[in-house]
Design an enzyme around this catalytic site. Structure first.
Site, PDB file in Angstrom:
ATOM      1  N   PRO A 220       0.788  -1.242   0.000  1.00  0.00           N
ATOM      2  CG  PRO A 220      -0.006  -1.017   2.168  1.00  0.00           C
ATOM      3  CD  PRO A 220       0.663  -1.993   1.256  1.00  0.00           C
TER       4      PRO A 220
ATOM      5  CG  ASP B 264       2.577   2.460 -11.865  1.00  0.00           C
ATOM      6  OD1 ASP B 264       3.043   2.688 -12.994  1.00  0.00           O
ATOM      7  OD2 ASP B 264       1.928   1.434 -11.584  1.00  0.00           O
TER       8      ASP B 264
ATOM      9  CE  LYS C  59      -1.348   2.414 -16.387  1.00  0.00           C
ATOM     10  NZ  LYS C  59      -1.769   1.019 -16.631  1.00  0.00           N
TER      11      LYS C  59
ATOM     12  N   GLY D 225       0.270  -2.039  -4.268  1.00  0.00           N
ATOM     13  CA  GLY D 225      -0.628  -3.101  -3.801  1.00  0.00           C
ATOM     14  C   GLY D 225      -0.202  -4.457  -4.315  1.00  0.00           C
ATOM     15  CG  ASP D 226      -1.690  -8.911  -5.517  1.00  0.00           C
ATOM     16  OD1 ASP D 226      -0.744  -9.597  -5.093  1.00  0.00           O
ATOM     17  OD2 ASP D 226      -2.424  -9.278  -6.462  1.00  0.00           O
TER      18      ASP D 226
ATOM     19  CB  THR E 204      -4.602  -6.007  -2.201  1.00  0.00           C
ATOM     20  OG1 THR E 204      -5.319  -5.167  -3.108  1.00  0.00           O
ATOM     21  CG2 THR E 204      -5.585  -6.633  -1.210  1.00  0.00           C
ATOM     22  CB  ALA E 205      -5.377  -0.703  -1.557  1.00  0.00           C
TER      23      ALA E 205
ATOM     24  CG  MET F 204      -7.960   2.878  -8.191  1.00  0.00           C
ATOM     25  SD  MET F 204      -7.304   1.971  -9.634  1.00  0.00           S
ATOM     26  CE  MET F 204      -8.426   0.548  -9.707  1.00  0.00           C
TER      27      MET F 204
END
Lengths: 242, 242
Positions: free
Chosen positions: B5, B28, B50, B82-83, B111-112, B163
């Site tokens: 994260p 990113d 990105k 994240g993943d 992951t987030a 997102m």
């Protein structure tokens, strides 16, 4: 503290730090011995024996043990496979600690479905194909209604089943009864990141038979991908005996 | 390689090892500078920019760069927040590498949604309350139909939106139109594990207004929990303009 899927090097740096600070570590059967070697040599290691499908140690007793150790002034790590906030019964342990006035911290981990996806080299989401991932389980609290898998079986969705090999036949039957095509591809990853890792690539139709033939059980992730192109038709509400 | 994260100590040991082996790292905007310090001093670091809601670097160009670097014999790390297998567009990059005959490995990450859940101290699943977690997004490929959030809004489910702050109003409206009670509690975690971390506890009714008032945008996770006790009534199919 989340220990990730099993391999020692899939712990986070923070998880390792917490292990090294711990006076006592409560761990499950799903955590590899290798992982415990990251802790201090003099740390107490207590197996609290939660196994898929059995629970020699009732949750309440685990909560009591954690609280009792913390009350003795010990730094306690409760080590969980994967991520502690996904199918980890974290709430019960966090509430027990809060009720006793014990401060807590949760260290997230790599969850099994992400590890399975990495091991398989297949993304859980794919732009224009699947944009939703459902983490579900065939196992629920005794007496609870079974989750409605069919409701989540939407086109554009990957279904990731945890601890569900024993229910694979039921899951496949309920999805097919709901209109999902039996030829939909299914991936199964067993013991991801452990020496006993095995992968099965099959279809919804053959899932139960293949799992049985290969003797795949225990700690497996079942991934069912329903791409946007596949039409899921629900003719009528499906009633299932539970 | 999943970077988790944002916090440097939420990388896995394996991710750190791969970073230290890398000759070139494509990263990113979402990856903290701190994380890049784990790489070798002489490793090339390439920002491929990105950003949520914009893509200065088209995916195809990123794929080309990765392949070109690997063809020069360099060890390439593609670092993702994240993943990598969850909303990471991994398939396109893995396929580009495979087409060029370049061997790949995927290193999973935290992951987030798991990180947000840990930061909030609220489990994504809770025995007898929620046993299914849906990872979804308000953003899809241009021209694609919006995911059917309502189909996944089942009692016993936690919806974790990635997102999606820009779509929060639409999401709340579509869930309420589908029969979800506006008083359902919603948790929002922004910039989890970064110095700018912020948390919002609100309801479905107030979600859009509160996000706006607090200026919460960008990289946030929105958690909507629909406990088994809450009845979700779908009066009739809801049609939405897209």
């Amino acid at each position: 503290v989340g220990a990730g899927p099993g391999a020692r090097d899939l712990l986070t740096l923070r998880a390792v730090e917490r292990l090294q600070e711990a006076d006592v570590i409560f761990y499950d059967r799903l955590v590899d011995e290798d992982v415990l070697e990251l802790a201090r040599r003099d740390a107490e290691r207590v197996f609290v024996g939660k196994v898929v499908g059995a629970s020699a140690w009732p949750q309440e007793r685990i909560c009591d043990l954690i609280v009792a150790a913390a009350r003795q002034g010990k730094r306690v790590v409760r080590l969980k496979s994967g991520d502690p906030m996904l199918f980890g019964r974290a709430t019960e342990e966090l509430e027990a600690a809060a009720a006793a006035g014990i401060p807590t911290e949760v260290v997230p981990g790599v969850t099994a479905a992400c590890a399975a996806s990495a091991a398989l080299g297949r993304s859980l989401t794919e732009r224009g194909v699947t944009d939703t991932v459902v983490f579900c389980t065939g196992r629920t609290r005794e007496g609870d209604a079974r989750p409605d898998w069919m409701a989540h079986a939407q086109a554009g969705t990957t279904l990731a089943f945890y601890m569900s090999v024993g229910q694979a036949g039921e899951i496949a039957a309920s999805l097919k009864a709901g209109g999902v095509d039996g030829s939909v591809p299914v991936l199964v990853a067993r013991d991801v990141e452990k020496p006993t890792q095995a992968v099965l690539e099959t279809t919804l139709d053959r899932l139960a038979v293949d799992l049985d033939a290969l003797g795949i059980g225990g700690c497996s992730i079942v991934l069912i991908r329903l791409p946007k192109a596949v039409r899921v038709e629900v003719a009528q509400p499906v009633s299932m005996a539970s």
